[in-house]
Design a protein around this motif. Structure first.
Motif, PDB file in Angstrom:
ATOM      1  N   SER A 141       0.828  -1.204   0.000  1.00  0.00           N
ATOM      2  CA  SER A 141       0.000   0.000   0.000  1.00  0.00           C
ATOM      3  C   SER A 141       0.865   1.258   0.000  1.00  0.00           C
ATOM      4  CB  SER A 141      -0.909   0.007   1.224  1.00  0.00           C
ATOM      5  OG  SER A 141      -0.137   0.095   2.393  1.00  0.00           O
ATOM      6  N   GLN A 142       0.266   2.347  -0.439  1.00  0.00           N
ATOM      7  CA  GLN A 142       0.966   3.627  -0.394  1.00  0.00           C
ATOM      8  C   GLN A 142       1.102   4.056   1.052  1.00  0.00           C
ATOM      9  OE1 GLN A 142      -1.567   6.065  -2.945  1.00  0.00           O
ATOM     10  NE2 GLN A 142       0.195   6.300  -4.279  1.00  0.00           N
ATOM     11  N   ARG A 143       2.202   4.721   1.360  1.00  0.00           N
ATOM     12  CA  ARG A 143       2.450   5.194   2.715  1.00  0.00           C
ATOM     13  C   ARG A 143       2.489   6.724   2.669  1.00  0.00           C
ATOM     14  NH1 ARG A 143       3.592   1.342   6.252  1.00  0.00           N
ATOM     15  NH2 ARG A 143       4.934   2.626   7.525  1.00  0.00           N
ATOM     16  N   LEU A 144       1.305   7.328   2.532  1.00  0.00           N
ATOM     17  CA  LEU A 144       1.194   8.768   2.363  1.00  0.00           C
ATOM     18  C   LEU A 144       1.467   9.515   3.661  1.00  0.00           C
ATOM     19  CD1 LEU A 144      -2.032   8.855   0.188  1.00  0.00           C
ATOM     20  CD2 LEU A 144       0.339   9.009  -0.586  1.00  0.00           C
ATOM     21  N   HIS A 145       2.110  10.688   3.525  1.00  0.00           N
ATOM     22  CA  HIS A 145       2.447  11.546   4.662  1.00  0.00           C
ATOM     23  C   HIS A 145       2.054  12.979   4.348  1.00  0.00           C
ATOM     24  CE1 HIS A 145       5.042   8.046   5.005  1.00  0.00           C
ATOM     25  NE2 HIS A 145       5.083   8.289   6.297  1.00  0.00           N
ATOM     26  N   LEU A 146       1.436  13.637   5.319  1.00  0.00           N
ATOM     27  CA  LEU A 146       1.018  15.027   5.202  1.00  0.00           C
ATOM     28  C   LEU A 146       1.977  15.903   6.008  1.00  0.00           C
ATOM     29  CD1 LEU A 146      -1.063  17.334   4.632  1.00  0.00           C
ATOM     30  CD2 LEU A 146      -2.214  16.601   6.735  1.00  0.00           C
ATOM     31  N   VAL A 147       2.478  16.975   5.393  1.00  0.00           N
ATOM     32  CA  VAL A 147       3.325  17.941   6.086  1.00  0.00           C
ATOM     33  C   VAL A 147       2.527  19.233   6.218  1.00  0.00           C
ATOM     34  CG1 VAL A 147       5.502  19.229   6.057  1.00  0.00           C
ATOM     35  CG2 VAL A 147       5.420  16.889   5.161  1.00  0.00           C
ATOM     36  N   PHE A 148       2.415  19.720   7.451  1.00  0.00           N
ATOM     37  CA  PHE A 148       1.654  20.939   7.717  1.00  0.00           C
ATOM     38  C   PHE A 148       2.219  21.636   8.945  1.00  0.00           C
ATOM     39  CE2 PHE A 148      -0.102  17.701  10.349  1.00  0.00           C
ATOM     40  CZ  PHE A 148      -0.554  18.324  11.497  1.00  0.00           C
ATOM     41  N   GLY A 167       1.993  19.842   1.846  1.00  0.00           N
ATOM     42  CA  GLY A 167       1.616  18.871   0.831  1.00  0.00           C
ATOM     43  C   GLY A 167       1.519  17.461   1.355  1.00  0.00           C
ATOM     44  N   ILE A 168       1.127  16.564   0.464  1.00  0.00           N
ATOM     45  CA  ILE A 168       1.053  15.132   0.754  1.00  0.00           C
ATOM     46  C   ILE A 168       2.159  14.460  -0.050  1.00  0.00           C
ATOM     47  CG2 ILE A 168      -0.357  13.052   0.545  1.00  0.00           C
ATOM     48  CD1 ILE A 168      -2.817  14.862   0.868  1.00  0.00           C
ATOM     49  N   PHE A 169       2.897  13.574   0.618  1.00  0.00           N
ATOM     50  CA  PHE A 169       4.084  12.968   0.013  1.00  0.00           C
ATOM     51  C   PHE A 169       3.976  11.447   0.028  1.00  0.00           C
ATOM     52  CE2 PHE A 169       4.966  17.137   1.555  1.00  0.00           C
ATOM     53  CZ  PHE A 169       5.691  17.717   0.528  1.00  0.00           C
ATOM     54  N   PRO A 170       4.559  10.776  -0.980  1.00  0.00           N
ATOM     55  CA  PRO A 170       4.388   9.337  -1.147  1.00  0.00           C
ATOM     56  C   PRO A 170       5.243   8.474  -0.220  1.00  0.00           C
ATOM     57  CG  PRO A 170       5.802  10.175  -2.865  1.00  0.00           C
ATOM     58  CD  PRO A 170       5.301  11.368  -2.089  1.00  0.00           C
ATOM     59  N   ASP A 171       6.164   9.085   0.513  1.00  0.00           N
ATOM     60  CA  ASP A 171       7.010   8.322   1.425  1.00  0.00           C
ATOM     61  C   ASP A 171       7.557   9.258   2.507  1.00  0.00           C
ATOM     62  OD1 ASP A 171       9.533   9.574   0.432  1.00  0.00           O
ATOM     63  OD2 ASP A 171       9.013   8.462  -1.384  1.00  0.00           O
ATOM     64  N   ALA A 202       2.283  14.029   9.459  1.00  0.00           N
ATOM     65  CA  ALA A 202       1.211  13.109   9.844  1.00  0.00           C
ATOM     66  C   ALA A 202       1.260  11.902   8.915  1.00  0.00           C
ATOM     67  CB  ALA A 202      -0.144  13.801   9.727  1.00  0.00           C
ATOM     68  N   HIS A 203       1.155  10.736   9.497  1.00  0.00           N
ATOM     69  CA  HIS A 203       1.200   9.484   8.738  1.00  0.00           C
ATOM     70  C   HIS A 203      -0.209   9.139   8.260  1.00  0.00           C
ATOM     71  CE1 HIS A 203       5.353   8.542   9.975  1.00  0.00           C
ATOM     72  NE2 HIS A 203       5.007   9.249  11.034  1.00  0.00           N
ATOM     73  N   LEU A 204      -0.586   9.645   7.084  1.00  0.00           N
ATOM     74  CA  LEU A 204      -1.934   9.425   6.558  1.00  0.00           C
ATOM     75  C   LEU A 204      -2.228   7.958   6.301  1.00  0.00           C
ATOM     76  CD1 LEU A 204      -2.330  12.390   4.062  1.00  0.00           C
ATOM     77  CD2 LEU A 204      -3.124  12.222   6.418  1.00  0.00           C
ATOM     78  N   HIS A 205      -1.212   7.206   5.930  1.00  0.00           N
ATOM     79  CA  HIS A 205      -1.418   5.791   5.627  1.00  0.00           C
ATOM     80  C   HIS A 205      -1.932   5.038   6.847  1.00  0.00           C
ATOM     81  CE1 HIS A 205       2.388   4.626   7.634  1.00  0.00           C
ATOM     82  NE2 HIS A 205       2.805   5.790   7.185  1.00  0.00           N
ATOM     83  N   ARG A 206      -1.614   5.513   8.038  1.00  0.00           N
ATOM     84  CA  ARG A 206      -2.114   4.850   9.249  1.00  0.00           C
ATOM     85  C   ARG A 206      -3.603   5.107   9.447  1.00  0.00           C
ATOM     86  NH1 ARG A 206       2.768   6.298  13.404  1.00  0.00           N
ATOM     87  NH2 ARG A 206       4.351   5.006  12.394  1.00  0.00           N
TER      88      ARG A 206
END
Length: 81
Positions: free
Chosen positions: A2-9, A31-35, A61-65
């Motif tokens: 699965s993708q492991r998306l991360h949000l930086v804010f 933004g949202i980043f793929p790793d 933030a670890h969106l993939h979680r």
């Protein structure tokens, strides 16, 4: 896999030791980043850009979680900048 998306804010906090934003409408979404590695680079760039503002902090933030129902959700990682 699965993708492991991360949000930086980030943005200005009411207390530099806390996590409450002074103005939620002014939160800067980087933004949202793929790793994690690319999210960390973006976080680091923003943290360095705002280093003179003690009240400003950025987070990853670890969106993939949040979207992976198979795994237990843990806390959002906060990195001081």
């Amino acid at each position: 896999m699965s993708q492991r998306l991360h949000l930086v804010f980030g943005g200005e906090l009411t207390d530099p030791q806390g996590t409450q934003f002074r103005d939620v409408d002014a939160i800067h979404v980087v933004g949202i980043f793929p790793d994690y590695a690319s999210a960390h680079r973006a976080w680091k760039a923003e943290a360095q850009r705002t280093v003179d503002s003690a009240q400003t902090r950025y987070f990853i933030a670890h969106l993939h979680r949040l979207v992976d129902e198979e795994k237990e959700v843990g806390p959002t990682v906060a990195l001081n900048g």
